[in-house]
Design a protein around this motif. Sequence first.
Motif, mmCIF file in Angstrom:
data_model
loop_
_atom_site.group_PDB
_atom_site.id
_atom_site.type_symbol
_atom_site.label_atom_id
_atom_site.label_comp_id
_atom_site.label_asym_id
_atom_site.label_seq_id
_atom_site.Cartn_x
_atom_site.Cartn_y
_atom_site.Cartn_z
ATOM 1 N N GLU A 38 0.861 -1.178 0.000
ATOM 2 C CA GLU A 38 0.000 0.000 0.000
ATOM 3 C C GLU A 38 0.899 1.231 0.000
ATOM 4 N N ILE A 39 0.678 2.130 -0.938
ATOM 5 C CA ILE A 39 1.608 3.247 -1.095
ATOM 6 C C ILE A 39 0.900 4.599 -1.040
ATOM 7 N N ARG A 40 1.665 5.620 -0.711
ATOM 8 C CA ARG A 40 1.304 7.027 -0.894
ATOM 9 C C ARG A 40 2.530 7.699 -1.495
ATOM 10 N N THR A 41 2.306 8.645 -2.400
ATOM 11 C CA THR A 41 3.407 9.250 -3.142
ATOM 12 C C THR A 41 3.273 10.773 -3.139
ATOM 13 N N PHE A 42 4.368 11.459 -2.838
ATOM 14 C CA PHE A 42 4.395 12.927 -2.788
ATOM 15 C C PHE A 42 5.535 13.467 -3.641
ATOM 16 N N MET A 43 5.337 14.686 -4.157
ATOM 17 C CA MET A 43 6.400 15.424 -4.822
ATOM 18 C C MET A 43 6.083 16.921 -4.734
ATOM 19 N N PRO A 44 7.067 17.798 -4.979
ATOM 20 C CA PRO A 44 6.769 19.237 -5.021
ATOM 21 C C PRO A 44 5.927 19.570 -6.250
ATOM 22 N N ASN A 95 3.140 25.918 -2.832
ATOM 23 C CA ASN A 95 3.158 27.212 -2.161
ATOM 24 C C ASN A 95 3.525 28.246 -3.220
ATOM 25 N N ASP A 96 2.823 29.376 -3.227
ATOM 26 C CA ASP A 96 3.027 30.360 -4.288
ATOM 27 C C ASP A 96 4.476 30.833 -4.373
ATOM 28 N N ASP A 97 5.081 31.126 -3.223
ATOM 29 C CA ASP A 97 6.430 31.695 -3.230
ATOM 30 C C ASP A 97 7.498 30.650 -3.527
ATOM 31 N N TYR A 98 7.352 29.459 -2.943
ATOM 32 C CA TYR A 98 8.396 28.453 -3.069
ATOM 33 C C TYR A 98 8.317 27.642 -4.365
ATOM 34 N N PHE A 99 7.113 27.439 -4.903
ATOM 35 C CA PHE A 99 6.986 26.509 -6.029
ATOM 36 C C PHE A 99 6.253 27.068 -7.248
ATOM 37 N N ASP A 115 17.106 30.003 -2.331
ATOM 38 C CA ASP A 115 16.359 29.530 -1.160
ATOM 39 C C ASP A 115 15.975 28.053 -1.269
ATOM 40 N N ASN A 116 16.751 27.274 -2.020
ATOM 41 C CA ASN A 116 16.437 25.841 -2.160
ATOM 42 C C ASN A 116 16.407 25.122 -0.813
ATOM 43 N N GLY A 117 17.227 25.561 0.128
ATOM 44 C CA GLY A 117 17.213 24.942 1.440
ATOM 45 C C GLY A 117 15.879 25.139 2.142
ATOM 46 N N GLU A 118 15.355 26.362 2.106
ATOM 47 C CA GLU A 118 14.042 26.638 2.689
ATOM 48 C C GLU A 118 12.965 25.842 1.971
ATOM 49 N N ARG A 119 13.076 25.742 0.673
ATOM 50 C CA ARG A 119 12.076 24.998 -0.109
ATOM 51 C C ARG A 119 12.073 23.525 0.297
ATOM 52 N N ALA A 120 13.270 22.975 0.531
ATOM 53 C CA ALA A 120 13.372 21.574 0.945
ATOM 54 C C ALA A 120 12.731 21.362 2.312
ATOM 55 N N ILE A 121 12.940 22.299 3.225
ATOM 56 C CA ILE A 121 12.345 22.198 4.554
ATOM 57 C C ILE A 121 10.828 22.301 4.474
ATOM 58 N N PHE A 122 10.328 23.234 3.675
ATOM 59 C CA PHE A 122 8.881 23.383 3.502
ATOM 60 C C PHE A 122 8.287 22.109 2.908
ATOM 61 N N PHE A 123 8.948 21.559 1.911
ATOM 62 C CA PHE A 123 8.467 20.329 1.274
ATOM 63 C C PHE A 123 8.397 19.193 2.288
ATOM 64 N N TRP A 146 17.490 14.906 -3.488
ATOM 65 C CA TRP A 146 18.042 15.715 -2.396
ATOM 66 C C TRP A 146 17.011 16.664 -1.804
ATOM 67 N N MET A 147 15.957 16.995 -2.531
ATOM 68 C CA MET A 147 14.937 17.895 -1.999
ATOM 69 C C MET A 147 14.231 17.281 -0.778
ATOM 70 N N GLY A 148 14.315 15.968 -0.615
ATOM 71 C CA GLY A 148 13.735 15.320 0.558
ATOM 72 C C GLY A 148 14.769 14.914 1.588
ATOM 73 N N ALA A 149 15.999 15.405 1.447
ATOM 74 C CA ALA A 149 17.096 14.932 2.293
ATOM 75 C C ALA A 149 16.936 15.279 3.766
ATOM 76 N N VAL A 150 16.109 16.265 4.086
ATOM 77 C CA VAL A 150 15.917 16.633 5.495
ATOM 78 C C VAL A 150 14.832 15.781 6.162
ATOM 79 N N VAL A 151 14.105 14.984 5.380
ATOM 80 C CA VAL A 151 13.030 14.163 5.945
ATOM 81 C C VAL A 151 13.514 13.234 7.048
ATOM 82 N N PRO A 152 14.616 12.482 6.859
ATOM 83 C CA PRO A 152 15.059 11.585 7.937
ATOM 84 C C PRO A 152 15.291 12.319 9.260
ATOM 85 N N LEU A 153 15.911 13.497 9.203
ATOM 86 C CA LEU A 153 16.135 14.288 10.412
ATOM 87 C C LEU A 153 14.817 14.630 11.098
#
Length: 265
Positions: A38-44, A95-99, A115-123, A146-153
């Motif tokens: 059973e899956i769920r899938t996300f992307m920006p 999000n209007d500003d980030y994406f 601001d790719n770092g902020e975008r990754a955190i928002f994602f 890499w845009m999801g690299a902060v997820v594990p943290l």
Amino acid sequence: MAKKILFINQEIVPYVPETDLSHMGKALPQVMQESGHEIRTFMPKWGNINERRGQLHEVIRLSGMNLIIDDTDHPLIIKVASIVQTRIQVYFIDNDDYFTRRQMDKDENGMDYADNGERAIFFARGVLETVKKLRWVPDIIHVQGWMGAVVPLFIKKAYYDEPSFANTKVVTSLFPNQMTSDLAPNFKKCLEFRDITADTLTKYNEVFDATELAKLAIDYSDGVIAAHQDTEADWMNYAAEQGIPTLAYPGADFGKAYEEFYEKI
């Protein structure tokens, strides 16, 4: 044994151009769904995605939350569409500003957005907050890109006591480096959230390049996969040095190897 698997993808065809990353963004969820998981899938919701052609529509009941990043409120918008050939439903973080008003991770001149770092955190936070609202509890969270690299943290240090994620294992797929510049100097400070403090992040450099970001993802993952034959060997060696289970690039026929790896961790 069938599992609930959350895929957090940076890119998925057919919504963005064909690359190794976007191909796996579609292929991996498809293979796992066809194997009975059973899956769920996300992307920006990248700005170059054609919403009409992709038949995206907003999910009002999931939208409306504000996420505070760098002391600024950013409204979270959730959209959804289905890949017709595969019956895979994809949730989009917008999000209007980030994406919305952007290209993907690079601008029209091929330069990384500042601001790719902020975008990754928002994602990352947008995905996790949405999964909570779905009342769906994944066994595995698999991050690609890499845009999801902060997820594990965030899973291990900020959302660890949430019922949706308390027993979740996190897998990170490493691809060849796509970043052409370092993240902004405010990235490390923006990571601080709940139990993630400055002390949590002392082992990392003040400015994050691709390698530093890979180390952050690896340190908080339960398993690491070389998802491409050209994945940086140094990153995989680092994972092994930390005692984290790793899977060498299994080739194009990856399904069984990935399933066995899920069971291993």
